[in-house]
Design an enzyme around this catalytic site. Structure first.
Site, PDB file in Angstrom:
ATOM      1  N   VAL A   8       0.804  -1.415  -0.048  1.00 20.45           N
ATOM      2  CA  VAL A   8       0.041  -0.071  -0.007  1.00 20.45           C
ATOM      3  C   VAL A   8       0.784   1.193  -0.150  1.00 20.45           C
ATOM      4  CG1 VAL A   8      -1.606   1.374   1.370  1.00 20.45           C
ATOM      5  CG2 VAL A   8      -1.915  -1.237   1.098  1.00 20.45           C
ATOM      6  N   ASP A 113      -9.180 -16.726   8.447  1.00 17.14           N
ATOM      7  CA  ASP A 113     -10.203 -17.805   8.415  1.00 17.14           C
ATOM      8  C   ASP A 113     -10.615 -17.895   6.765  1.00 17.14           C
ATOM      9  OD1 ASP A 113     -10.115 -17.488  11.077  1.00 17.14           O
ATOM     10  OD2 ASP A 113     -12.023 -15.998  11.214  1.00 17.14           O
ATOM     11  N   ARG A 140       1.657 -36.103  14.590  1.00 19.71           N
ATOM     12  CA  ARG A 140       1.749 -37.582  14.154  1.00 19.71           C
ATOM     13  C   ARG A 140       2.905 -38.541  14.569  1.00 19.71           C
ATOM     14  NH1 ARG A 140      -1.570 -39.910  10.846  1.00 19.71           N
ATOM     15  NH2 ARG A 140      -2.812 -38.740   9.667  1.00 19.71           N
ATOM     16  N   GLY A 171      -3.329 -35.917   6.026  1.00 19.24           N
ATOM     17  CA  GLY A 171      -3.798 -37.023   5.959  1.00 19.24           C
ATOM     18  C   GLY A 171      -4.648 -37.410   7.374  1.00 19.24           C
ATOM     19  N   ALA A 172      -5.498 -36.472   7.741  1.00 19.26           N
ATOM     20  CA  ALA A 172      -6.013 -36.762   8.957  1.00 19.26           C
ATOM     21  C   ALA A 172      -7.302 -37.879   8.516  1.00 19.26           C
ATOM     22  CB  ALA A 172      -6.894 -35.465   9.219  1.00 19.26           C
ATOM     23  N   SER A 201      -2.927 -45.410  15.428  1.00 17.93           N
ATOM     24  CA  SER A 201      -3.112 -44.150  15.482  1.00 17.93           C
ATOM     25  C   SER A 201      -3.860 -43.501  14.614  1.00 17.93           C
ATOM     26  CB  SER A 201      -1.486 -43.454  15.534  1.00 17.93           C
ATOM     27  OG  SER A 201      -1.010 -43.669  14.350  1.00 17.93           O
ATOM     28  N   GLN A 240      -1.135 -20.332  15.065  1.00 11.27           N
ATOM     29  CA  GLN A 240      -1.768 -20.265  13.792  1.00 11.27           C
ATOM     30  C   GLN A 240      -1.695 -18.806  13.092  1.00 11.27           C
ATOM     31  OE1 GLN A 240      -5.087 -23.304  13.120  1.00 11.27           O
ATOM     32  NE2 GLN A 240      -4.703 -22.390  15.495  1.00 11.27           N
TER      33      GLN A 240
HETATM   34  O1  F6P Z   1     -10.847 -14.140  12.567  1.00  5.93           O
HETATM   35  C1  F6P Z   1      -9.500 -14.619  13.046  1.00  5.93           C
HETATM   36  C2  F6P Z   1      -9.375 -15.373  14.295  1.00  5.93           C
HETATM   37  O2  F6P Z   1      -8.015 -15.978  14.501  1.00  5.93           O
HETATM   38  C3  F6P Z   1     -10.360 -16.657  14.418  1.00  5.93           C
HETATM   39  O3  F6P Z   1     -10.012 -17.922  13.774  1.00  5.93           O
HETATM   40  C4  F6P Z   1     -10.441 -16.895  15.769  1.00  5.93           C
HETATM   41  O4  F6P Z   1     -11.617 -17.231  16.329  1.00  5.93           O
HETATM   42  C5  F6P Z   1     -10.265 -15.535  16.503  1.00  5.93           C
HETATM   43  O5  F6P Z   1      -9.721 -14.493  15.455  1.00  5.93           O
HETATM   44  C6  F6P Z   1      -9.561 -15.330  17.840  1.00  5.93           C
HETATM   45  O6  F6P Z   1      -9.843 -14.004  18.164  1.00  5.93           O
HETATM   46  P1  F6P Z   1      -8.957 -13.250  19.292  1.00  5.93           P
HETATM   47  O7  F6P Z   1      -7.507 -13.305  18.986  1.00  5.93           O
HETATM   48  O8  F6P Z   1      -9.496 -11.730  19.562  1.00  5.93           O
HETATM   49  O9  F6P Z   1      -9.092 -14.380  20.331  1.00  5.93           O
END
Ligand code: F6P
Length: 308
Positions: A8, A113, A140, A171-172, A201, A240
């Site tokens: 940006v 998400d 795993r 591979g769940a 497992s 994540q």
């Molecule tokens: O919307 C992104 C996200 O990481 C969701 O996957 C998760 O439910 C939420 O935010 C978690 O929010 P916070 O960091 O406010 O707990």
């Protein structure tokens, strides 16, 4: 988000516009936490997760009074257009601001998400999937060495995109998604069938927002029903949402950040930039949360076929 901010800033400067960074999202907008950004302000950030401007969830912006203050801050600072990076909450706020105060806004889809209509992928999703996948691979090793069943919970609020993608890649044996509710009996059946086939497992991926509850509750109940199996739970959570973004995320963020600037300069407003197929697109902001992006039906089928 850093890769997007970099795009940006550099695109806007290239086009001869001035750029102001707003710290802490809408909270900073209401409180006038503005800083002018130069090309060097965004050096050395493309490889970092998160956002150097920082962000916040802001209750005040949900009220007309909060948005009024935000609009006044923008006018006072001479800001003619706003680029908002985020998910549906961010876009609802941006849309209200544009409707109530005629502020020109452009949205960039930034959420792990991937649950926004109007783009194939959102910024952060690919990184989150890859982080989840690395964790699944590591888990795993314990699952296989100890002959255990692992219930791994991934993020996604009410959407199963991360879970489905990570389940196929990892591979769940089963994936539980909010979009396609699965009963505990069905999970029990998969575990029994696996046991009968000699599986020692198994990995069950549980999407946050799954209607049977989280991985903990599901594992507790199945552990009661199948006491011969040794069950464990791992909730990946905010892990994540951090770390160096993948190449795909950096490229997507760069493309969408640049496209948002071009759209704003071309007079567009109240829209989200996205990428569908190979094409850059604009979608009216309200459609991004009113219309639902479905999970890929072929992937769903593939996940269940390959898990047998
Ligand atoms: O919307 C992104 C996200 O990481 C969701 O996957 C998760 O439910 C939420 O935010 C978690 O929010 P916070 O960091 O406010 O707990």
């Amino acid at each position: 988000m850093n890769a997007c901010l970099r795009a940006v800033v550099r695109t806007a400067l290239f086009r001869g516009a001035k750029v102001t960074g707003i710290a802490h999202g809408y909270l900073g907008l209401i409180n006038g936490l503005f800083q002018e950004l130069a090309a060097s302000s965004v050096s050395n950030i493309i490889q970092r997760g998160g956002t150097f401007l920082k962000t916040a969830r802001c209750q005040e912006f949900l009220s007309p009074g909060g948005r009024q203050m935000a609009a006044e801050q923008l006018r006072r600072a001479g800001i003619e257009g706003l680029i908002a990076i985020g998910g549906d909450g961010t876009f609802r706020g941006a849309h209200d601001l544009s409707e109530e105060h005629q502020v020109r806004v452009l949205g960039v889809p930034g959420t792990i998400d991937n649950d926004l209509y109007g783009t194939d992928y959102t910024i952060g999703y690919d990184t989150a999937v890859n982080v989840a996948l690395e964790a699944i691979d590591r888990i795993r090793d314990t699952a296989a060495s100890h002959d255990r069943i692992f219930f791994i919970e991934v993020m996604g609020r009410q959407a199963g995109f991360i879970a489905l993608q990570a389940a196929i890649a990892g591979g769940a044996e089963q994936v539980l998604l909010p979009e396609t509710p699965t009963s505990l009996e069905q999970v029990e059946e998969v575990l029994r069938a696996g046991e009968q086939r000699g599986k020692k497992s198994m990995i069950i991926l549980v999407a946050e927002g799954e209607e049977q509850g989280g991985a903990l509750e599901i594992a507790r109940e199945l552990g009661r029903r199948l006491p011969q199996l040794e069950c464990r739970v791992c909730i990946l959570g905010h892990i994540q949402r951090g770390g160096a973004p993948t190449a795909n995320d950096r490229v997507l963020a760069s493309k969408l950040g640049a496209a948002a600037v071009e759209a704003l300069l071309a007079g567009e407003s109240d829209k989200m930039v996205g990428e569908i197929g190979e094409a850059l697109t604009l979608t009216p902001l309200p459609e991004t949360w009113q219309k639902k992006k479905p999970l890929d039906a072929d992937l769903l089928e593939l996940a269940s076929m390959l898990a047998t």
